[in-house]
Design a protein around this motif. Structure first.
Motif, PDB file in Angstrom:
ATOM      1  N   ALA A 104       9.502  -3.338 -10.910  1.00  0.00           N
ATOM      2  CA  ALA A 104       9.867  -2.493 -12.040  1.00  0.00           C
ATOM      3  C   ALA A 104       9.554  -1.057 -11.674  1.00  0.00           C
ATOM      4  O   ALA A 104       8.779  -0.805 -10.748  1.00  0.00           O
ATOM      5  CB  ALA A 104       9.098  -2.905 -13.295  1.00  0.00           C
ATOM      6  N   PRO A 105      10.165  -0.092 -12.357  1.00  0.00           N
ATOM      7  CA  PRO A 105       9.869   1.318 -12.061  1.00  0.00           C
ATOM      8  C   PRO A 105       8.374   1.604 -12.110  1.00  0.00           C
ATOM      9  O   PRO A 105       7.678   1.178 -13.025  1.00  0.00           O
ATOM     10  CB  PRO A 105      10.624   2.069 -13.172  1.00  0.00           C
ATOM     11  N   LYS A 106       7.893   2.297 -11.077  1.00  0.00           N
ATOM     12  CA  LYS A 106       6.488   2.699 -10.947  1.00  0.00           C
ATOM     13  C   LYS A 106       5.554   1.526 -10.713  1.00  0.00           C
ATOM     14  O   LYS A 106       4.340   1.672 -10.799  1.00  0.00           O
ATOM     15  CB  LYS A 106       6.037   3.497 -12.174  1.00  0.00           C
ATOM     16  N   GLN A 107       6.111   0.336 -10.399  1.00  0.00           N
ATOM     17  CA  GLN A 107       5.292  -0.829 -10.092  1.00  0.00           C
ATOM     18  C   GLN A 107       5.612  -1.292  -8.668  1.00  0.00           C
ATOM     19  O   GLN A 107       6.715  -1.108  -8.177  1.00  0.00           O
ATOM     20  CB  GLN A 107       5.585  -1.975 -11.075  1.00  0.00           C
ATOM     21  N   MET A 108       4.637  -1.904  -8.025  1.00  0.00           N
ATOM     22  CA  MET A 108       4.849  -2.392  -6.678  1.00  0.00           C
ATOM     23  C   MET A 108       5.921  -3.480  -6.673  1.00  0.00           C
ATOM     24  O   MET A 108       5.951  -4.342  -7.545  1.00  0.00           O
ATOM     25  CB  MET A 108       3.528  -2.941  -6.118  1.00  0.00           C
ATOM     26  N   HIS A 109       6.815  -3.421  -5.693  1.00  0.00           N
ATOM     27  CA  HIS A 109       7.893  -4.401  -5.586  1.00  0.00           C
ATOM     28  C   HIS A 109       7.509  -5.509  -4.609  1.00  0.00           C
ATOM     29  O   HIS A 109       6.724  -5.300  -3.686  1.00  0.00           O
ATOM     30  CB  HIS A 109       9.181  -3.737  -5.108  1.00  0.00           C
ATOM     31  N   VAL A 148      16.309  -1.370   3.517  1.00  0.00           N
ATOM     32  CA  VAL A 148      15.477  -0.541   4.391  1.00  0.00           C
ATOM     33  C   VAL A 148      15.834   0.952   4.319  1.00  0.00           C
ATOM     34  O   VAL A 148      14.959   1.786   4.086  1.00  0.00           O
ATOM     35  CB  VAL A 148      15.541  -1.046   5.847  1.00  0.00           C
ATOM     36  N   PRO A 149      17.090   1.352   4.522  1.00  0.00           N
ATOM     37  CA  PRO A 149      17.399   2.797   4.541  1.00  0.00           C
ATOM     38  C   PRO A 149      17.071   3.542   3.258  1.00  0.00           C
ATOM     39  O   PRO A 149      16.614   4.690   3.329  1.00  0.00           O
ATOM     40  CB  PRO A 149      18.909   2.822   4.837  1.00  0.00           C
ATOM     41  N   PRO A 150      17.255   2.965   2.046  1.00  0.00           N
ATOM     42  CA  PRO A 150      16.984   3.754   0.838  1.00  0.00           C
ATOM     43  C   PRO A 150      15.507   4.045   0.596  1.00  0.00           C
ATOM     44  O   PRO A 150      15.193   4.949  -0.178  1.00  0.00           O
ATOM     45  CB  PRO A 150      17.540   2.878  -0.292  1.00  0.00           C
ATOM     46  N   CYS A 151      14.595   3.298   1.211  1.00  0.00           N
ATOM     47  CA  CYS A 151      13.169   3.449   0.897  1.00  0.00           C
ATOM     48  C   CYS A 151      12.675   4.832   1.295  1.00  0.00           C
ATOM     49  O   CYS A 151      12.696   5.198   2.473  1.00  0.00           O
ATOM     50  CB  CYS A 151      12.358   2.385   1.625  1.00  0.00           C
ATOM     51  N   PRO A 152      12.196   5.635   0.333  1.00  0.00           N
ATOM     52  CA  PRO A 152      11.780   7.006   0.645  1.00  0.00           C
ATOM     53  C   PRO A 152      10.427   7.095   1.337  1.00  0.00           C
ATOM     54  O   PRO A 152      10.062   8.147   1.848  1.00  0.00           O
ATOM     55  CB  PRO A 152      11.736   7.675  -0.732  1.00  0.00           C
ATOM     56  N   VAL A 153       9.673   5.979   1.361  1.00  0.00           N
ATOM     57  CA  VAL A 153       8.348   6.012   1.991  1.00  0.00           C
ATOM     58  C   VAL A 153       8.260   5.065   3.181  1.00  0.00           C
ATOM     59  O   VAL A 153       7.182   4.806   3.704  1.00  0.00           O
ATOM     60  CB  VAL A 153       7.250   5.671   0.959  1.00  0.00           C
ATOM     61  N   ASP A 154       9.405   4.542   3.619  1.00  0.00           N
ATOM     62  CA  ASP A 154       9.455   3.737   4.832  1.00  0.00           C
ATOM     63  C   ASP A 154       8.478   2.568   4.786  1.00  0.00           C
ATOM     64  O   ASP A 154       7.732   2.316   5.736  1.00  0.00           O
ATOM     65  CB  ASP A 154       9.158   4.626   6.052  1.00  0.00           C
ATOM     66  N   CYS A 155       8.451   1.841   3.656  1.00  0.00           N
ATOM     67  CA  CYS A 155       7.461   0.780   3.501  1.00  0.00           C
ATOM     68  C   CYS A 155       8.058  -0.613   3.664  1.00  0.00           C
ATOM     69  O   CYS A 155       7.385  -1.610   3.374  1.00  0.00           O
ATOM     70  CB  CYS A 155       6.766   0.891   2.141  1.00  0.00           C
ATOM     71  N   ASN A 214       0.812  -1.220   0.000  1.00  0.00           N
ATOM     72  CA  ASN A 214       0.000   0.000   0.000  1.00  0.00           C
ATOM     73  C   ASN A 214       0.842   1.264   0.000  1.00  0.00           C
ATOM     74  O   ASN A 214       0.350   2.339  -0.338  1.00  0.00           O
ATOM     75  CB  ASN A 214      -0.930   0.008   1.220  1.00  0.00           C
ATOM     76  N   LEU A 215       2.115   1.150   0.383  1.00  0.00           N
ATOM     77  CA  LEU A 215       2.980   2.325   0.465  1.00  0.00           C
ATOM     78  C   LEU A 215       4.037   2.372  -0.628  1.00  0.00           C
ATOM     79  O   LEU A 215       4.570   3.440  -0.925  1.00  0.00           O
ATOM     80  CB  LEU A 215       3.671   2.381   1.836  1.00  0.00           C
ATOM     81  N   CYS A 216       4.365   1.217  -1.214  1.00  0.00           N
ATOM     82  CA  CYS A 216       5.430   1.164  -2.220  1.00  0.00           C
ATOM     83  C   CYS A 216       5.082   2.038  -3.424  1.00  0.00           C
ATOM     84  O   CYS A 216       3.967   1.990  -3.940  1.00  0.00           O
ATOM     85  CB  CYS A 216       5.640  -0.281  -2.669  1.00  0.00           C
ATOM     86  N   ILE A 217       6.043   2.867  -3.868  1.00  0.00           N
ATOM     87  CA  ILE A 217       5.826   3.739  -5.027  1.00  0.00           C
ATOM     88  C   ILE A 217       6.608   3.280  -6.249  1.00  0.00           C
ATOM     89  O   ILE A 217       6.611   3.944  -7.278  1.00  0.00           O
ATOM     90  CB  ILE A 217       6.213   5.201  -4.700  1.00  0.00           C
ATOM     91  N   GLY A 218       7.315   2.157  -6.136  1.00  0.00           N
ATOM     92  CA  GLY A 218       8.045   1.646  -7.292  1.00  0.00           C
ATOM     93  C   GLY A 218       9.255   2.471  -7.670  1.00  0.00           C
ATOM     94  O   GLY A 218       9.584   2.606  -8.840  1.00  0.00           O
TER      95      GLY A 218
END
Length: 298
Positions: A107-112, A126-133, A87-91
């Motif tokens: 893939a870019p812009k797709q849920m991982h 974990v650290p690179p995720c910009p939305v803490d998901c 629900n939080l992943c922005i791809g």
């Protein structure tokens, strides 16, 4: 110790490491740590995933006493697996770029999605995720160290990491070749045309303005690129809104501390690529670098 002896010893040391490629030892991967131990540049008690049994294995090989794990590198713990909140992943693909064993599919812009069977629990996504998901969830109960990790899993992770490094090297070489071809093409286009021989007037057709021709060819590509940037920017705007909502509820990002130098380098490289694409960035999307004086946490 000769160079050959050091290499052979590094091979034997590497065989005893869990191959999680987590960088907690202070080196970019298990092989580099093995070489540092063989050369006397690192201690054999810097691998938290290997834990006490790992130290005992290395001590036996090296003919040295068993010593406690260096807590500056972390603590022995149950093995976790990364879970990605759909629900939080922005791809954004930053987690995929950080994963050392290619255990994340997307893939870019797709849920991982994390392939749990391939995850080594390294924490690097974990650290690179910009939305803490991304959340690390322990999956081995009370089992820690080598009790929570088999030799078969270590061998498989090692093979995937070797493949990961080979793929990245091939991609870099291909990118460099493309860049060289573009530079050569640009140099050829900018080179002065040879002087025409004077042979009297000849019938010619009206010339098509060069700018007009180039503009016509470039227009579709420009439109496609603009659309791509707009879609990515919209995703980031949604991420900003979500982060602001979490912050208002006291649920700010939890993954912005204790970032290793290797992970920060991966983040910086990804952010540089985003800037080259012209994707807007602000402080709400960046991950702060770890303070070198700040003690590490496990």
């Amino acid at each position: 110790m000769t160079v050959t002896e050091s290499k052979i010893l590094a091979d034997r040391i590497e065989d005893l490491l869990p191959q999680t490629q987590c960088t907690k030892c202070g080196y970019p991967h298990c092989r580099a740590y093995a070489e540092a131990i063989a050369q006397g540049e690192a201690s054999y008690n810097q691998c938290p995933p290997g834990g006490a049994e790992g130290i005992e294995r290395l001590a036996t090989l090296l003919g040295k006493p068993v010593i406690p794990l260096n807590l500056d590198n972390g603590v022995e713990r149950a093995r976790p697996v990364a879970f990605i909140d759909e629900n939080l992943c922005i791809g954004c693909t930053l987690c995929m770029q950080a994963c050392p064993v290619d255990a994340i599919v997307g893939a870019p812009k797709q849920m991982h999605t994390m392939v749990a069977e391939l995850c080594t629990g390294c924490d690097l996504c974990v650290p690179p995720c910009p939305v803490d998901c991304i959340e690390m969830i322990p999956v081995t109960g009370d089992k820690t160290g080598w009790d929570a990790w088999s030799q078969q899993q270590a061998d498989a992770a090692r093979a995937r990491h070797d493949g990961h490094r080979t793929r990245l090297a091939a991609e870099r070489e291909a990118a460099e070749a493309r860049a060289a071809a573009k530079r050569a093409a640009a140099a050829s286009a900018n080179a002065p045309a040879p002087a025409a021989r004077v042979a009297g007037p000849a019938p010619t057709e009206p010339a098509v303005p060069a700018v007009e021709a180039v503009g016509t060819a470039a227009a579709p590509a420009t439109d496609a690129e603009a659309k791509k940037r707009a879609v990515i920017q919209a995703a980031l705007e949604r991420a900003r809104a979500k982060k602001a909502e979490n912050a208002a509820q006291g649920l700010g990002p939890r993954n912005t501390t204790d970032i290793s130098a290797a992970t920060q380098a991966q983040i910086d490289e990804a952010e540089a690529r985003r800037r080259r694409l012209g994707i807007a960035n602000d402080s709400s999307e960046s991950t702060p670098k770890q303070d070198v004086d700040q003690p590490k946490k496990s």
